[in-house]
Write a protein that holds these residues in place. Sequence first.
Motif, short mmCIF file in Angstrom:
data_model
loop_
_atom_site.label_atom_id
_atom_site.label_comp_id
_atom_site.label_asym_id
_atom_site.label_seq_id
_atom_site.Cartn_x
_atom_site.Cartn_y
_atom_site.Cartn_z
N ASN A 99 0.82 -1.20 0.00
CA ASN A 99 0.00 0.00 0.00
C ASN A 99 0.86 1.27 0.00
OD1 ASN A 99 -2.28 -1.60 0.09
ND2 ASN A 99 -2.51 -1.46 2.31
N ALA A 100 1.97 1.22 0.74
CA ALA A 100 2.86 2.38 0.79
C ALA A 100 3.47 2.65 -0.58
CB ALA A 100 3.95 2.17 1.83
N LEU A 101 3.90 1.60 -1.27
CA LEU A 101 4.47 1.77 -2.61
C LEU A 101 3.43 2.28 -3.59
CD1 LEU A 101 6.74 -1.41 -2.90
CD2 LEU A 101 7.49 0.99 -2.76
N ALA A 102 2.20 1.80 -3.45
CA ALA A 102 1.12 2.27 -4.33
C ALA A 102 0.92 3.77 -4.15
CB ALA A 102 -0.17 1.51 -4.03
N GLN A 103 0.95 4.24 -2.91
CA GLN A 103 0.81 5.67 -2.65
C GLN A 103 2.01 6.45 -3.19
OE1 GLN A 103 -1.78 7.01 -1.88
NE2 GLN A 103 -2.98 5.86 -0.41
N LEU A 104 3.20 5.92 -2.99
CA LEU A 104 4.40 6.59 -3.46
C LEU A 104 4.38 6.74 -4.98
CD1 LEU A 104 7.14 7.71 -2.43
CD2 LEU A 104 8.12 5.47 -2.95
N ILE A 105 3.98 5.68 -5.67
CA ILE A 105 3.90 5.70 -7.13
C ILE A 105 2.83 6.67 -7.59
CG2 ILE A 105 3.29 4.34 -9.16
CD1 ILE A 105 4.62 1.92 -7.73
N ARG A 106 1.71 6.68 -6.89
CA ARG A 106 0.59 7.55 -7.27
C ARG A 106 0.97 9.02 -7.10
NH1 ARG A 106 -5.07 6.32 -4.52
NH2 ARG A 106 -4.85 4.53 -5.91
N HIS A 107 1.79 9.33 -6.09
CA HIS A 107 2.11 10.71 -5.79
C HIS A 107 3.37 11.21 -6.49
CE1 HIS A 107 -0.64 10.05 -2.36
NE2 HIS A 107 -0.80 11.34 -2.40
N PHE A 195 17.57 -2.90 -16.16
CA PHE A 195 16.65 -1.97 -15.51
C PHE A 195 17.34 -1.37 -14.29
CE2 PHE A 195 16.16 -5.76 -12.99
CZ PHE A 195 15.87 -5.32 -11.71
N ASP A 196 16.72 -0.32 -13.75
CA ASP A 196 17.20 0.33 -12.54
C ASP A 196 16.12 0.20 -11.47
OD1 ASP A 196 19.69 1.83 -13.59
OD2 ASP A 196 18.11 2.43 -15.01
N GLY A 197 16.47 -0.37 -10.33
CA GLY A 197 15.45 -0.51 -9.30
C GLY A 197 15.84 -1.46 -8.19
N VAL A 198 14.84 -1.82 -7.39
CA VAL A 198 15.04 -2.66 -6.21
C VAL A 198 14.19 -3.93 -6.34
CG1 VAL A 198 14.83 -2.78 -3.70
CG2 VAL A 198 15.46 -0.62 -4.80
N THR A 199 14.80 -5.08 -6.08
CA THR A 199 14.11 -6.36 -6.16
C THR A 199 14.06 -7.00 -4.78
OG1 THR A 199 14.89 -6.72 -8.43
CG2 THR A 199 14.14 -8.66 -7.22
N PHE A 200 12.91 -7.55 -4.43
CA PHE A 200 12.74 -8.14 -3.10
C PHE A 200 11.69 -9.24 -3.16
CE2 PHE A 200 10.22 -4.41 -3.76
CZ PHE A 200 8.96 -4.69 -3.26
N ALA A 201 11.54 -9.99 -2.08
CA ALA A 201 10.59 -11.09 -2.05
C ALA A 201 9.15 -10.57 -2.09
CB ALA A 201 10.80 -11.92 -0.79
N GLU A 202 8.31 -11.23 -2.88
CA GLU A 202 6.91 -10.81 -3.00
C GLU A 202 6.22 -10.79 -1.64
OE1 GLU A 202 2.74 -12.12 -5.25
OE2 GLU A 202 4.56 -13.33 -5.47
N THR A 203 6.58 -11.72 -0.76
CA THR A 203 5.93 -11.78 0.55
C THR A 203 6.18 -10.52 1.37
OG1 THR A 203 7.89 -12.97 1.36
CG2 THR A 203 5.99 -14.30 0.68
N ASP A 204 7.25 -9.78 1.06
CA ASP A 204 7.54 -8.54 1.79
C ASP A 204 6.49 -7.47 1.54
OD1 ASP A 204 9.82 -9.73 2.74
OD2 ASP A 204 11.17 -8.75 1.31
N LEU A 205 5.78 -7.60 0.43
CA LEU A 205 4.77 -6.59 0.10
C LEU A 205 3.68 -6.50 1.15
CD1 LEU A 205 4.34 -7.14 -3.75
CD2 LEU A 205 5.25 -5.08 -2.64
N ASP A 206 3.35 -7.62 1.78
CA ASP A 206 2.25 -7.64 2.73
C ASP A 206 2.70 -7.73 4.18
OD1 ASP A 206 0.14 -7.53 0.74
OD2 ASP A 206 0.78 -9.55 0.19
N THR A 207 3.99 -7.55 4.40
CA THR A 207 4.50 -7.51 5.78
C THR A 207 4.09 -6.19 6.41
OG1 THR A 207 6.42 -8.87 5.19
CG2 THR A 207 6.57 -7.55 7.21
#
Length: 336
Positions: A99-107, A195-207
């Motif tokens: 949810n935090a990333l969604a807000q960051l991307i939206r803003h 690409f340029d960016g950050v990669t992490f485990a999908e499960t981290d999205l809902d932590t």
Amino acid sequence: MEVVPVKPLARYASLANYVELARSLGLDPIGMLRSAGLDPGGIRLQDRWIPAEAVVSLLEETAARSGRDDIGLRLAELRRLSHLGPLSLVLREESSMRNALAQLIRHERMYNEALHTSLQVADGVATVRIEIDLGVAAPDRQAVDLGVGVLHSLMRELAPPTWRPLSVSFSHAPHVDATLSGRMFGGLVRYDRDFDGVTFAETDLDTPLSAGDPQMLAYTQRMLADAAGNEASVARRTRQLVEMLLPTGRCSVDQVARSLGVDRRTVHRRLEAEGTTFTRVVDDTRAGLARHLVAGRRYSMTEIAVILGFSSPSNFSRWFRGRFDCTPREWRSAGR
């Protein structure tokens, strides 16, 4: 009639800490800003819009004059979540990294129109990618480093203390001196990727996100002290919060009051003392953003309606006509 592309803009906030960094490297930040076509005095006005191309050019020139190819990372290392101002409070209220990333991307477009961030998930791996689009071909290595570095720093602040990404990727070649990248990313940095960016485990999205940190607490305390000690600051803070909250669909006087650390009656009373109301602040903030976004041609009317917190493009169009006596498309066609 030929349509001239409108170049993307960024806010002076994208250069936070630049003056201090340039001086630490023995450079003249005032002269550098002027050479890039930027007003040195304006850097104190964090919300002022400036050409994104000038910001990118300034960072590249700083790297060239200093002989260091990690200027973007150096700026990113100085950034904290609290540098996002009111948006930091919005992100702190989100329950998960997703949810935090969604807000960051939206803003993101509210700070830098040239920055494009996306979240992709596949095979149990999540990747947040950064792209810089100036509308013209230009070196942007330092701007990319700044974007990736800030993204990584913000995720580290939001996530639990034990969180670690799988990798931090850059499409460019390795830095000449890897000391800083090693300190920021450990052994997780990867170069010459696609690409340029950050990669992490999908499960981290809902932590669940971590509790507030001391730096965020200090920022909030300064914000509240300003609001308590200066009546005029309430309207300014309210406008900042409204601008950040509009796209979230949570732009209410209760939300603003909670972010300011006061009750809704206090917000109404202080705004009334300044000769305005919460409704008027929301409407005026929308109007200012609408003029900029509609004239800019970079976003569709549907996207602008979402940014301004309208439930549908038709509702946005009706509001716009009532405010400016013409439709958004007529305003855009007139080149205002």
